[in-house]
Design a protein around this motif. Structure first.
Motif, PDB file in Angstrom:
ATOM      1  N   ILE A  32     -19.324  21.719   4.887  1.00  0.00           N
ATOM      2  CA  ILE A  32     -18.633  20.804   5.797  1.00  0.00           C
ATOM      3  C   ILE A  32     -17.615  19.994   4.999  1.00  0.00           C
ATOM      4  CG2 ILE A  32     -18.921  18.852   7.393  1.00  0.00           C
ATOM      5  CD1 ILE A  32     -20.088  21.507   8.403  1.00  0.00           C
ATOM      6  N   GLY A  33     -16.392  19.963   5.488  1.00  0.00           N
ATOM      7  CA  GLY A  33     -15.330  19.215   4.824  1.00  0.00           C
ATOM      8  C   GLY A  33     -14.370  20.079   4.024  1.00  0.00           C
ATOM      9  N   MET A  34     -14.684  21.377   3.868  1.00  0.00           N
ATOM     10  CA  MET A  34     -13.765  22.238   3.117  1.00  0.00           C
ATOM     11  C   MET A  34     -12.515  22.496   3.948  1.00  0.00           C
ATOM     12  SD  MET A  34     -15.557  26.044   3.277  1.00  0.00           S
ATOM     13  CE  MET A  34     -14.698  26.626   1.869  1.00  0.00           C
ATOM     14  N   THR A  35     -11.402  22.762   3.275  1.00  0.00           N
ATOM     15  CA  THR A  35     -10.139  22.992   3.973  1.00  0.00           C
ATOM     16  C   THR A  35     -10.038  24.450   4.427  1.00  0.00           C
ATOM     17  OG1 THR A  35      -8.960  23.568   1.952  1.00  0.00           O
ATOM     18  CG2 THR A  35      -8.993  21.230   2.567  1.00  0.00           C
ATOM     19  N   ILE A  36      -9.070  24.709   5.288  1.00  0.00           N
ATOM     20  CA  ILE A  36      -8.855  26.073   5.775  1.00  0.00           C
ATOM     21  C   ILE A  36      -8.450  26.982   4.618  1.00  0.00           C
ATOM     22  CG2 ILE A  36      -7.377  27.504   7.244  1.00  0.00           C
ATOM     23  CD1 ILE A  36      -7.349  25.244   9.280  1.00  0.00           C
TER      24      ILE A  36
END
Length: 105
Positions: A32-36
């Motif tokens: 959760i919180g990782m970028t695309i």
């Protein structure tokens, strides 16, 4: 001769296992919180864009049976408008449906 055949068999089976475990590998590497961009670097071509609306983007990864090729699992990855991963789940993604009524005066 038997050793060569055994080594060849083991090499073939282990190379196939890497492709089969790809979807679970992506799930284990996602957070959760990782970028695309980080997600795409982990998922590679396995991820397909499912929906892109104002406020969210959804990617889909299917897991296939190694022998039959049948789809056995699906994971959806939800990103908010800032491009951060907010939710991972399986099952079906159903887009919101809008009904537009035209009134002719």
């Amino acid at each position: 001769m038997k050793k060569a055949l055994l080594i060849l068999t083991i090499a073939i089976l282990t190379s196939c296992a890497g492709a089969y475990k790809q979807a679970s590998y992506v799930s284990n590497q996602s957070y959760i919180g990782m970028t695309i961009q980080e997600f795409k670097s982990v998922a590679g071509k396995k991820a397909s864009l499912e929906a892109m609306e104002s406020g969210y983007t959804v990617y889909r990864i299917n897991d296939y049976d190694a022998w039959t090729g049948a789809r056995i699992d699906t994971k959806f990855y939800y990103f908010d408008s800032n491009g951060k991963l907010v939710k991972i789940d399986g099952g079906e993604f159903k887009q919101k449906r809008y009904q537009i009524e035209f009134i002719n005066n």
